[in-house]
Design an enzyme around this catalytic site. Structure first.
Site, PDB file in Angstrom:
ATOM      1  N   GLY A   1       0.752  -1.255   0.000  1.00  0.00           N
ATOM      2  CA  GLY A   1       0.000   0.000   0.000  1.00  0.00           C
ATOM      3  C   GLY A   1       0.778   1.299   0.000  1.00  0.00           C
TER       4      GLY A   1
ATOM      5  N   TRP B   1       2.112   3.022  -2.485  1.00  0.00           N
ATOM      6  CA  TRP B   1       1.682   3.939  -3.552  1.00  0.00           C
ATOM      7  C   TRP B   1       0.310   4.523  -3.187  1.00  0.00           C
ATOM      8  CZ3 TRP B   1       3.083   2.369  -9.287  1.00  0.00           C
ATOM      9  CH2 TRP B   1       4.467   2.223  -9.391  1.00  0.00           C
TER      10      TRP B   1
ATOM     11  N   ASP C   1      -5.964  -5.344  -5.298  1.00  0.00           N
ATOM     12  CA  ASP C   1      -4.922  -6.376  -5.219  1.00  0.00           C
ATOM     13  C   ASP C   1      -5.624  -7.677  -4.850  1.00  0.00           C
ATOM     14  OD1 ASP C   1      -1.543  -6.025  -4.652  1.00  0.00           O
ATOM     15  OD2 ASP C   1      -2.502  -7.981  -4.455  1.00  0.00           O
TER      16      ASP C   1
ATOM     17  N   ASP D   1      -8.817  -9.938  -8.278  1.00  0.00           N
ATOM     18  CA  ASP D   1      -7.869 -10.026  -9.387  1.00  0.00           C
ATOM     19  C   ASP D   1      -8.224  -8.938 -10.396  1.00  0.00           C
ATOM     20  OD1 ASP D   1      -6.363 -10.721 -11.638  1.00  0.00           O
ATOM     21  OD2 ASP D   1      -6.643 -12.864 -11.319  1.00  0.00           O
TER      22      ASP D   1
ATOM     23  N   ASP E   1       1.689  -1.161 -10.307  1.00  0.00           N
ATOM     24  CA  ASP E   1       2.966  -1.772  -9.905  1.00  0.00           C
ATOM     25  C   ASP E   1       2.792  -3.292  -9.938  1.00  0.00           C
ATOM     26  OD1 ASP E   1       5.585  -1.752  -9.056  1.00  0.00           O
ATOM     27  OD2 ASP E   1       5.140  -1.353  -6.950  1.00  0.00           O
TER      28      ASP E   1
ATOM     29  N   LYS F   1       4.445  -0.839 -14.264  1.00  0.00           N
ATOM     30  CA  LYS F   1       5.667  -1.640 -14.219  1.00  0.00           C
ATOM     31  C   LYS F   1       5.782  -2.448 -15.513  1.00  0.00           C
ATOM     32  CE  LYS F   1       6.391  -4.365 -10.474  1.00  0.00           C
ATOM     33  NZ  LYS F   1       7.477  -3.858  -9.646  1.00  0.00           N
TER      34      LYS F   1
HETATM   35  C1  LIG Z   1       5.298  -4.906  -6.202  1.00  0.00           C
HETATM   36  S1  LIG Z   1       3.796  -5.245  -5.424  1.00  0.00           S
HETATM   37  C2  LIG Z   1       3.045  -3.653  -5.307  1.00  0.00           C
HETATM   38  C3  LIG Z   1       3.641  -2.753  -4.272  1.00  0.00           C
HETATM   39  C4  LIG Z   1       2.828  -1.486  -4.098  1.00  0.00           C
HETATM   40  N1  LIG Z   1       2.978  -0.597  -5.257  1.00  0.00           N
HETATM   41  C5  LIG Z   1       3.201  -0.689  -2.880  1.00  0.00           C
HETATM   42  O1  LIG Z   1       3.646   0.439  -3.024  1.00  0.00           O
HETATM   43  O2  LIG Z   1       3.019  -1.192  -1.761  1.00  0.00           O
HETATM   44  C6  LIG Z   1       2.857  -5.968  -6.725  1.00  0.00           C
HETATM   45  C7  LIG Z   1       1.454  -6.368  -6.333  1.00  0.00           C
HETATM   46  O3  LIG Z   1       0.742  -6.705  -7.510  1.00  0.00           O
HETATM   47  C8  LIG Z   1      -0.264  -7.623  -7.126  1.00  0.00           C
HETATM   48  N2  LIG Z   1      -0.842  -8.275  -8.297  1.00  0.00           N
HETATM   49  C9  LIG Z   1      -0.212  -9.040  -9.200  1.00  0.00           C
HETATM   50  N3  LIG Z   1      -1.088  -9.488 -10.121  1.00  0.00           N
HETATM   51  C10 LIG Z   1      -2.298  -8.965  -9.795  1.00  0.00           C
HETATM   52  C11 LIG Z   1      -3.607  -9.078 -10.355  1.00  0.00           C
HETATM   53  N4  LIG Z   1      -3.835  -9.820 -11.457  1.00  0.00           N
HETATM   54  N5  LIG Z   1      -4.619  -8.433  -9.772  1.00  0.00           N
HETATM   55  C12 LIG Z   1      -4.405  -7.703  -8.640  1.00  0.00           C
HETATM   56  N6  LIG Z   1      -3.184  -7.561  -8.059  1.00  0.00           N
HETATM   57  C13 LIG Z   1      -2.136  -8.197  -8.624  1.00  0.00           C
HETATM   58  C14 LIG Z   1       0.491  -8.567  -6.198  1.00  0.00           C
HETATM   59  O4  LIG Z   1      -0.398  -9.281  -5.380  1.00  0.00           O
HETATM   60  C15 LIG Z   1       1.379  -7.587  -5.437  1.00  0.00           C
HETATM   61  O5  LIG Z   1       0.825  -7.242  -4.193  1.00  0.00           O
END
Ligand SMILES: C[S@@+](CC[C@H](N)C(=O)[O-])C[C@H]1O[C@@H](n2cnc3c(N)ncnc32)[C@H](O)[C@@H]1O
Length: 239
Positions: free
Chosen positions: A81, A83, A104, A120, A144, A184
């Protein structure tokens, strides 16, 4: 008298102080040492951010000025969280007047001013739910998202690129004119068709590698600035 701990540091370690761990597998120990000794992890703790990822967004903003003036923000792949914390602050979002929606599939601890969807993003209902949650036209869509790793490099790469592509199409569907999209991606990973689509809809499209993104990682960010709007697209060209 017990020694006071450093503000915000739950471990009481000094900034930059190195930590060594024993009795772990070599790979786990390396990860843990790198994590604990990472100055961005320490800074995140001191400044109250949930993740070091906060500095990626802040560094990109420092160079490209995407947060200033944002009124509504959608955060894709938001957990834990950091961002969303920044998004809530810049939009002045409160629980009474929500301006940030986050999604997420992992559980995320509540944040004031942020509506969190545990879902998702690829679920067909996600776009509508996000728009309902953010309560108006967003001027910033940030992603991200990284697909969970399978250990098969090519599969992981393709899955994350797919998320970036779906996020880009979502941004083009929902952004207000002048809005921005940040996602990303991987070095050399952005498909030509995706870049062409973004260049058609935004005034500026660039790849960015912030200093806080680990040098050994192929991670990069794709930034599309200045959404041209859907009006021009919808209006038939004059003869
Ligand atoms: C690098 S982390 C994000 C960090 C976040 N930007 C922060 O500042 O805390 C990537 C996130 O993308 C989520 N994610 C990946 N694929 C996803 C999807 N299809 N739907 C929702 N979330 C997804 C993962 O569960 C993970 O928590």
């Amino acid at each position: 008298m017990t020694k006071p701990t450093i503000a915000g540091s739950r471990t009481g370690r000094k900034l930059g102080q190195r930590v060594k761990k024993k009795k772990l597998k070599a790979s786990s120990r390396q990860w843990l040492e790198r994590h604990i000794n990472d100055p961005y992890v320490q800074r995140a703790q001191l400044e109250g951010y949930r993740a070091r990822a906060a500095f990626k967004l802040l560094e990109i903003d420092e160079k490209y000025n995407i947060l200033k003036g944002a009124r509504r923000i959608i955060d894709l792949g938001a957990a834990p969280g950091s961002w969303s914390q920044i998004a809530a602050k810049v939009t002045g979002s409160t629980d009474e007047d929500i301006r940030v929606a986050a999604i997420d599939f992992l559980e995320m601890t509540q944040l004031p001013g942020v509506t969190i969807l545990q879902l998702d993003f690829l679920d067909p209902t996600a776009p509508e739910k996000l728009m309902e949650a953010v309560g108006g036209t967003p001027d910033l869509v940030i992603s991200d998202m990284a697909a969970p790793t399978t250990g098969h490099h090519r599969t992981d790469h393709l899955r994350t690129m797919h998320l970036c592509e779906v996020a880009a199409h979502f941004a083009v569907e929902v952004l207000g004119e002048g809005g921005h999209f940040l996602a990303k991606t991987f070095q050399g990973g952005t498909e030509r068709d995706l870049l062409a689509m973004l260049k058609q809809h935004f005034r500026q499209v660039v790849h960015v590698k912030p200093a806080s993104s680990r040098a050994e990682s192929v991670e990069m960010f794709l930034l599309a600035k200045g959404f041209k709007g859907r009006k021009a697209e919808a209006e038939p060209e004059e003869a």
